[in-house]
Write a protein that holds these residues in place. Structure first.
Motif, short mmCIF file in Angstrom:
data_model
loop_
_atom_site.label_atom_id
_atom_site.label_comp_id
_atom_site.label_asym_id
_atom_site.label_seq_id
_atom_site.Cartn_x
_atom_site.Cartn_y
_atom_site.Cartn_z
N ARG A 242 35.16 46.95 42.92
CA ARG A 242 36.37 46.11 43.08
C ARG A 242 36.26 44.88 42.17
O ARG A 242 37.21 44.51 41.48
CB ARG A 242 36.51 45.69 44.55
CG ARG A 242 37.70 44.80 44.80
CD ARG A 242 37.68 44.24 46.20
NE ARG A 242 38.83 43.40 46.44
CZ ARG A 242 38.84 42.35 47.25
NH1 ARG A 242 37.75 42.01 47.91
NH2 ARG A 242 39.93 41.63 47.42
N SER A 243 35.08 44.28 42.16
CA SER A 243 34.89 43.07 41.35
C SER A 243 34.99 43.40 39.85
O SER A 243 35.61 42.65 39.08
CB SER A 243 33.52 42.46 41.67
OG SER A 243 33.28 41.36 40.83
N GLU A 245 36.74 45.80 38.47
CA GLU A 245 38.16 46.05 38.17
C GLU A 245 38.95 44.73 38.13
O GLU A 245 39.78 44.53 37.25
CB GLU A 245 38.79 47.01 39.20
CG GLU A 245 38.19 48.40 39.23
CD GLU A 245 38.46 49.24 37.96
OE1 GLU A 245 39.08 48.75 37.01
OE2 GLU A 245 38.02 50.41 37.94
N LYS A 246 38.66 43.84 39.09
CA LYS A 246 39.36 42.55 39.17
C LYS A 246 39.12 41.73 37.90
O LYS A 246 39.98 41.01 37.42
CB LYS A 246 38.84 41.78 40.39
CG LYS A 246 39.89 40.91 41.02
CD LYS A 246 39.61 40.69 42.49
CE LYS A 246 38.95 39.36 42.77
NZ LYS A 246 38.58 39.21 44.18
N ASN A 247 37.92 41.88 37.34
CA ASN A 247 37.56 41.11 36.16
C ASN A 247 37.83 41.85 34.84
O ASN A 247 37.39 41.41 33.77
CB ASN A 247 36.09 40.68 36.25
CG ASN A 247 35.91 39.60 37.31
OD1 ASN A 247 36.38 38.48 37.15
ND2 ASN A 247 35.27 39.95 38.41
N GLY A 248 38.51 42.98 34.94
CA GLY A 248 39.00 43.65 33.73
C GLY A 248 37.94 44.39 32.92
O GLY A 248 38.08 44.55 31.71
#
Ligand SMILES: NC(=O)c1ccc[n+]([C@@H]2O[C@H](COP(=O)([O-])OP(=O)(O)OC[C@H]3O[C@@H](n4cnc5c(N)ncnc54)[C@H](OP(=O)(O)O)[C@@H]3O)[C@@H](O)[C@H]2O)c1
Length: 264
Positions: A242-243, A245-248
């Motif tokens: 998740r982290s 993905e959140k940070n691209g």
């Protein structure tokens, strides 16, 4: 042991890594490998360590070898080709590991009757874990290139691709070791932040990357399936995903490969 005589013109980072890999593979001996280098002392020093035959001109490499690897910087390739062109026979194979020029330039300088191959290895060839993309054109047939495949398979995997995808292959397998090094370094930095000694952090991170890559290559399936197997519902790994993905991370990697291809 293979008996083919290998010649290498240019023993810098890539030429040197290939020579080291070939000798370490034990498929080739140092005595089978003839090398010419540039003006510096670098090649002579490497010859002392690796024990290959050092000569002082590309012409001597051609005279001693059946397969001739050209591993100089791209802008020097035409000069080398003009020098060796009158000396080459139709039985010899010229393999350029230079990112450029294209096959058309080789045909123009060496003639249509010569066996010419472009191969793009990456630096892990030095530890027998290379990835080499190979392209060639008619009249050369894949069956005629057994020696070339044997050579690069002694130091890693090979993939035949069409020439229009060579820049993409170069980014994907030639430049990506640098991207993976950044990934390993960043993972280790996080572990160091959490108190792990740096040398242990590098060992854990690089072995984890190596093992994951080995598993992905061997399984020959969508890497997402392997990722899903590690992600227990409600667990710690999916929180990390998740982290990312959140940070691209996914987009950053896609853009990095495309930027590399487009800068060729
Ligand atoms: N590095 C990679 O990851 C990679 C990956 C795929 C393909 N390649 C390709 O491999 C080629 C070489 O790259 P590199 O990174 O190995 O560059 P490099 O480290 O600069 O090596 C080039 C070598 O060529 C030598 N040289 C210069 N003039 C020569 C001549 N007239 N005859 C014989 N040797 C000569 C140089 O010798 P001195 O040191 O004495 O000047 C140097 O050792 C490039 O075309 C590149 O596109 C590299």
């Amino acid at each position: 042991m293979n008996k083919t005589k290998i010649g290498v013109i240019g023993a810098g980072k890539m030429g040197g890594a290939i020579i080291k890999g070939l000798i370490d593979s034990t498929v080739y001996s140092a005595q089978q490998i003839t090398v010419s280098g540039g003006k510096s002392e670098r090649t002579a020093q490497l010859a002392k360590v690796l024990g290959f035959q050092l000569v002082h001109s590309a012409a001597e490499v051609v005279a001693a070898s059946q397969v001739i690897l050209i591993a100089v910087v791209p802008k020097l390739v035409p000069t080398i080709l003009k020098e060796i062109s009158p000396l080459l026979s139709e039985d010899q194979i010229v393999v350029s590991v230079a990112g450029n020029p294209p096959l058309a330039t080789f045909r123009e300088i060496l003639g249509k009757d010569k066996k010419i191959v472009r191969a793009l290895p990456n630096t892990p060839v030095a530890v027998l874990a290379g990835m080499t993309s190979i392209c060639f054109e008619a009249p050369v047939q894949e069956a005629e290139l057994a020696e070339v495949f044997q050579l690069f398979q002694a130091i890693g995997k090979t993939e035949v691709i069409s020439e229009d995808l060579m820049n993409t292959a170069s980014a994907l397998a030639g430049s990506s070791p640098a991207f993976v090094d950044v990934f390993i370094e960043a993972m280790a930095d996080a572990a160091v932040f959490k108190g792990m000694p740096r040398d242990a952090a590098y060992r854990l991170a690089s072995q984890a990357v190596m093992g994951s890559a080995k598993l992905a290559y061997a399984s020959n399936q969508n890497p997402a399936i392997l990722k899903d197997e590690v992600c227990v519902p409600g667990g710690t790994t999916i929180a990390g995903i998740r982290s990312l993905e959140k940070n691209g991370m996914r987009s950053a990697v896609i853009e990095a490969i495309i930027a590399t291809v487009e800068n060729h």
